[in-house]
Design an enzyme around this catalytic site. Structure first.
Site, PDB file in Angstrom:
ATOM      1  N   GLY A  12     -35.182  11.548  32.787  1.00  0.00           N
ATOM      2  CA  GLY A  12     -34.971  10.965  34.099  1.00  0.00           C
ATOM      3  C   GLY A  12     -35.151  12.009  35.185  1.00  0.00           C
ATOM      4  O   GLY A  12     -35.055  13.219  34.931  1.00  0.00           O
ATOM      5  N   CYS A  13     -35.408  11.557  36.390  1.00  0.00           N
ATOM      6  CA  CYS A  13     -35.700  12.479  37.487  1.00  0.00           C
ATOM      7  C   CYS A  13     -34.482  13.338  37.833  1.00  0.00           C
ATOM      8  O   CYS A  13     -34.582  14.567  37.881  1.00  0.00           O
ATOM      9  CB  CYS A  13     -36.201  11.725  38.708  1.00  0.00           C
ATOM     10  SG  CYS A  13     -35.177  10.331  39.216  1.00  0.00           S
TER      11      CYS A  13
END
Lengths: 337, 337, 337, 337
Positions: free
Chosen positions: B150-151
């Site tokens: 995930g970012c």
């Protein structure tokens, strides 16, 4: 009753916002605007927003000339410069709302540590009232000089003070992670605030070194009744105005999120400019207003507060007019709703 | 050697960014783009950036049709949808980089708690490698399926992992205050991400409830060697791309700021995409790149890390290509510098 | 005298702006807000700006229920929907300011050509007064129904009308190259107005097909005394609010730039909301105000006008209140300065 | 073959963009960066994007020192300053791509009229090739010095040149209404380009006086075969990069919109960086690329062209590398796709 009002240092963004509010104020006549420029520019040449609205020139006046035209002045001068001239206004009998940082702290040693140099008016700073009406309303109403709070300290203090005062959170270990629009950096040309530098970028600045840190700690110490310790991290947001403050504190009792929210709601029930919300504040919802929106959350082992203000209004010029209203006995919300 | 590559769900922003990178990749032929739309739109009708660059239509293909055209697929599907089709690609012998959240967590119970419902492919998720090359390079190189991080977890993990691993900070009491541009919210029309809602506003969202919280904790637990506890607060910044993560941790030794910085510099000295800086990172300095910029500060009783990534590149599609390069034995930086 | 006022369709940006102005209006009580939603949302759930400011729910009311609560309504409904219900309000004796396009044109055939379908109230549209006070003040003051002008037509008409009326420019060959902030596109979720689509982009739209083209031509034809022909090209600017209109016209006499400027200055000398400037207008200088700033230039064989308005204020809700003030005999500037 | 390349004046935005492209160029070694600063700053202190990417200091070198290190220089100096030093590089045998305005015009009198003062190298300017490869590819390939085009002239010329050359539009009465992002204003601190001045504002500037007007006219005159007359109006858009040019011309034949579009498509069919589109260009679709997107419309009595470029790439540094590639016989698209 009409108060004749002047603005010292009328070329920046806080002065612009102050003027927008004051032209709507039914009890105010704007009679003096000052600048160091020599060429007497018309206000509409400095702030084109006032074309056909305000017909006044900026003058390179000293305190005596200003005092001849005004009953009250708003100081928008840089720190140190402000405290160098304000004593003359006070001696001339004027009331003063000072938007600089000069009279916010009340310990000259702390001032010297964070701002450098000796304070030009050290005795007075020790007792000057801090112009956050929600906390010091009575003192403001009686004051000749009010120190208008810093933008970051306003949002952080309003969120945390009731929790500290009532023993819901601890005074140590507080983190204030704050985010401000670019108008907070002022109107003096600098590479760091050029459009192509700020736009599409997000960054922290002044980490551990920003001058609002001791101001926040001073406020919270008053409310905690013991020394408060705050880590303050400001960030620059690519937008004109608005500050969102996300604060993390250690709980000092076992209050639920609902009880935390109730405490804030009760504290601010009769405050015209503080709005306690159960949902999450956004700076847009307070933009151009004198409101401070606050919510509180319980996440794991921490109490979180999130508060939003417009840095130019509740964080500067709106608060200044709120203080002015109190000092003159006008309805506190005059020109601010 | 040319790898025939497909993208599952090619209409969003991660797919757009992936395509920008892949068209520059000398070892890649893009052979399949999928969508649920039935009318076979040309890629330039979905992403006008590819007019005259890529002459391909999006197809409403199932796994079998995709498998006929590709050696490898990048999954840009929503969670749950992704893990429902990926097993078929794996059985057909394809390599898969999954940009959804489906294979990032390795505990099905945690998945159910945060994403709802049973995981469609629970056994596999337990052992799927987490595609952060700086931490799991070897596993990625040998994998058939990689879970792209995930970012938010990317920026937070890269900053904190070395400090945890080396005992410089404690695993409990970590705060990750993160700020992301609006592309992270995706391309599906929603009122909350309309321009006049986001622009000139700053707000927190998903406070205490965002699904990247357990992902961050899982990563940090690996590095701490004991359960890590993180309070994660995401915020929405009025800009297209970029994430700045400001993390606060309790020190677990008496290392100075200089020693903290040295540890990070040594850890990442040979990493092509992590840049340890002594000054403060800004998202603009990593925009459009696969870099993660990191610094560390000692403020009062806390260790602060500040890290910046482009959420669409190092936080999604750049990392995906970095993983792809490792899986195929290409130079890790191919198409990424 | 207090006027009880309702807003039809109170969920969008024009209604938001209208409410911001009306809560400051000393002669107005807001008594009805309507929506098609069935769940009676509180106004602060739709527009969080009104938390603690306005305590009212949106109702799914028909004309009869609204008429029981109001003396006057502002219509913020989509075109065609507006003219389907407004006759009922008029028959009930209410005054109406319609912000939709339905009563702006006065030729039903032109309406059908540009908006499609038969006009629901064709006879009335032929004679409805066009609510641009600078041009039709007297008719507005006497009207029961006023058609509030479109945003683009306001800026273009105010700049060109005096030049046409006095024979300074020709009525044919006019080009209006206009640029608007994104709030003009409304609050309904669409991919085209998502933040990551609009931000950092500039584009034209509706080239040769925008519905404000016949409205502009209708206005200018009145002033020219002969058919005006205008090419109108709207563009979308990555900002919330503001319209800048750059117009190019062929001169019809040999007036100098100074004479052109003098004509505009004389025309608007007594207008409270039109400011003729010698320097170049910027949308920021009129943002949040009801002003229209105008300048004029002579470049080679053309007359250029540049005018700036806030599309939500002078281009919509501010103009609506200006019309309301005229219709009720209040000072025209009430709540607008 | 590796070309040793230098950049004169490496602190601004065009130099930043040039470096981003050149570090990807397989045939280039960057060997010199100059500045007037004396303290030899590292490139990563000026442009933090190059941390860990480029290890070079900026030097306050004169032509001789630069010539010792380079085969070719890109000039990013201010006008007049550029033409004062470029002759020395040419005499030393270097190739030069000059991004200043100094060699774009070929009539010294026009230069003096628009830029003031005598041209420092007037004889050479008369014959220097204008570096728009789509129009002057052959001359560029043979040149030692190329005058890189201005940003606005690039977008306007590419859209209008084919229509003029083929007699589809008239050379007189052309209007170029152009809109540019703020990076075009440069990196020198000025109040006009401070973030809070530009953001949320749209304005025209240099109306009738911008120096790109004669450059556009010179280009179009070549194509028309007779004097072209253009009214050029630049505007400032609150975004980093991108120029959209909306041009209005009088038709010179009775070609339909379809025929106009076909002419452009045929003209640019084999051009790698010009994309003729039937839908409307947006600056976002060319952002970060060397493309120029163009469409054409027939509206009433006018031909409209709309073209979009990235002002820093196709409008400056991308075009410069495209010219460089031609001058050295590299594939024209090297480092640009």
């Amino acid at each position: 009753m009409t108060v004749r009002v002047g603005i010292l240092g009328a070329t920046g963004y806080t002065a612009l916002e102050l003027l927008k509010i004051l032209v709507r104020h039914p009890e105010v006549e704007i009679t003096a605007l000052t600048t160091r420029q020599e060429d007497r520019p018309h206000i509409s040449a400095i702030h084109p927003q006032f074309h056909k609205v305000l017909d006044l020139r900026l003058e390179n006046w000293g305190p005596q000339e200003v005092a001849q035209h005004c009953n009250c002045v708003f100081g928008c001068l840089p720190h140190a410069a402000s405290a160098s001239v304000i004593p003359e206004f006070l001696e001339a009998g004027l009331k003063v709302v000072d938007l600089s940082a000069d009279y916010r702290l009340n310990d000259p040693a702390v001032y010297t540590q964070w701002y450098g140099g000796d304070h030009p008016d050290a005795e007075r700073m020790k007792t000057t009232v801090y112009g956050l009406p929600e906390l010091f309303r009575k003192g403001i109403a009686e004051a000749q000089l009010v120190a208008n709070p810093g933008c970051y300290p306003t949002g952080v203090t309003l969120a945390l003070a009731p929790l500290l005062k009532n023993g819901f959170i601890r005074a140590d270990g507080i983190i204030a992670d704050c985010k401000s629009g670019a108008s907070g950096a002022g109107r003096t040309p600098k590479m760091a605030t050029l459009y192509p530098e700020c736009n599409e970028s997000f960054t922290a600045y002044g980490v551990g070194t920003h001058r609002h840190m001791p101001e926040i700690e001073q406020n919270l110490t008053v409310y905690a009744g013991k020394p408060a310790s705050v880590i303050f991290t400001p960030h620059l947001v690519p937008m004109d105005r608005g500050i969102l403050s996300t604060c993390y504190a250690l709980p000092d009792n076992d209050a639920s999120e609902k009880e935390l929210l109730s405490l804030l709601e009760e504290t601010y029930a009769n405050e015209p400019f503080v709005r306690v919300r159960s949902d999450l504040p956004a700076t847009k919802h307070v933009s151009g207003t004198n409101f401070c929106d606050i919510t509180v959350r319980r996440v794991k082992d921490r109490v979180l507060t999130i508060s939003a203000i417009d840095n130019l209004v509740k964080g500067a010029s709106g608060a200044a007019v709120q203080n002015f209203n109190l000092m003159y006995g006008f309805a506190e919300t005059t020109a601010l709703l």
